[in-house]
Design a protein around this motif. Sequence first.
Motif, mmCIF file in Angstrom:
data_model
loop_
_atom_site.group_PDB
_atom_site.id
_atom_site.type_symbol
_atom_site.label_atom_id
_atom_site.label_comp_id
_atom_site.label_asym_id
_atom_site.label_seq_id
_atom_site.Cartn_x
_atom_site.Cartn_y
_atom_site.Cartn_z
ATOM 1 N N TYR A 157 0.726 -1.562 -0.051
ATOM 2 C CA TYR A 157 -0.541 0.042 -0.323
ATOM 3 C C TYR A 157 1.036 1.022 0.057
ATOM 4 O O TYR A 157 2.119 1.548 0.779
ATOM 5 C CB TYR A 157 -0.982 -0.119 0.646
ATOM 6 N N GLY A 158 0.786 1.825 -1.129
ATOM 7 C CA GLY A 158 1.055 3.374 -0.815
ATOM 8 C C GLY A 158 2.515 3.644 -1.376
ATOM 9 O O GLY A 158 3.651 3.713 -1.659
ATOM 10 N N ARG A 159 3.556 2.483 -2.051
ATOM 11 C CA ARG A 159 4.551 2.067 -2.753
ATOM 12 C C ARG A 159 4.485 2.182 -3.954
ATOM 13 O O ARG A 159 5.341 2.337 -4.348
ATOM 14 C CB ARG A 159 5.126 0.534 -1.709
ATOM 15 N N ILE A 160 4.235 1.094 -4.370
ATOM 16 C CA ILE A 160 3.939 1.353 -5.730
ATOM 17 C C ILE A 160 2.361 0.614 -6.342
ATOM 18 O O ILE A 160 1.467 -0.195 -5.187
ATOM 19 C CB ILE A 160 3.888 -0.321 -6.393
ATOM 20 N N PRO A 161 2.273 1.140 -7.824
ATOM 21 C CA PRO A 161 0.539 0.504 -7.888
ATOM 22 C C PRO A 161 0.296 -0.870 -7.879
ATOM 23 O O PRO A 161 0.974 -1.165 -9.058
ATOM 24 C CB PRO A 161 0.508 1.820 -9.541
ATOM 25 N N ILE A 162 -0.419 -1.085 -7.340
ATOM 26 C CA ILE A 162 -0.868 -2.787 -7.493
ATOM 27 C C ILE A 162 -2.236 -2.918 -7.438
ATOM 28 O O ILE A 162 -2.890 -1.998 -6.822
ATOM 29 C CB ILE A 162 0.053 -3.331 -6.949
ATOM 30 N N LYS A 163 -2.841 -3.754 -8.273
ATOM 31 C CA LYS A 163 -4.546 -4.313 -8.194
ATOM 32 C C LYS A 163 -4.149 -5.393 -6.996
ATOM 33 O O LYS A 163 -5.667 -5.867 -6.529
ATOM 34 C CB LYS A 163 -5.031 -4.757 -9.221
ATOM 35 N N LYS A 164 -3.876 -6.394 -6.660
ATOM 36 C CA LYS A 164 -3.345 -7.449 -5.856
ATOM 37 C C LYS A 164 -2.628 -7.295 -5.608
ATOM 38 O O LYS A 164 -1.148 -7.908 -6.351
ATOM 39 C CB LYS A 164 -4.640 -8.956 -6.758
ATOM 40 N N ALA A 165 -1.532 -8.835 -4.167
ATOM 41 C CA ALA A 165 -0.850 -9.636 -3.958
ATOM 42 C C ALA A 165 -1.163 -10.271 -3.443
ATOM 43 O O ALA A 165 -2.299 -11.167 -2.708
ATOM 44 C CB ALA A 165 0.368 -8.583 -3.165
ATOM 45 N N ALA A 166 -0.839 -11.313 -4.002
ATOM 46 C CA ALA A 166 -0.347 -13.003 -2.991
ATOM 47 C C ALA A 166 0.087 -13.539 -2.235
ATOM 48 O O ALA A 166 1.771 -13.057 -3.483
ATOM 49 C CB ALA A 166 -1.339 -13.602 -3.561
#
Length: 133
Positions: free
Chosen positions: A57-66
């Motif tokens: 969160y807030g570091r890189i733009p991602i939609k989903k991490a797992a």
Amino acid sequence: MAKIINEINNILLPRVCFGCNAQLFRDEHVLCAVCRHDVPLNDYNYLEENAVDRIFYGRIPIKKAASFVFFSKNGLIKSLLFWLKYKNQEQIGGFIWDCCGAQLKESGQLGQIDAVVPVPLHPKKLKSGATIK
């Protein structure tokens, strides 16, 4: 004939588990049944919001991490990664992908994936010019 040669090969050069060093049975690959049962799986890829998402969160733009497994300093996953990275045991990479890929397929998110990235990448590797594709 091929089956006989394979059996002789297993007697002379037995295949062993990368987790506990026990001899593998005919249908076992990479890990024995006991070690396979002990793989520290988690359910982070099934949750809408999880601890891995929060790291980014807030570091890189991602939609989903797992994340598929829990990592510990002296655990089974560390041992597998060591064999994969430093002892050139490429079959471990296939084994890990088979496990993770099956979970991704079950989750229904497979069609939305742009890249699978191994994390973390050590700062020394970044300085050496290693890139993530």
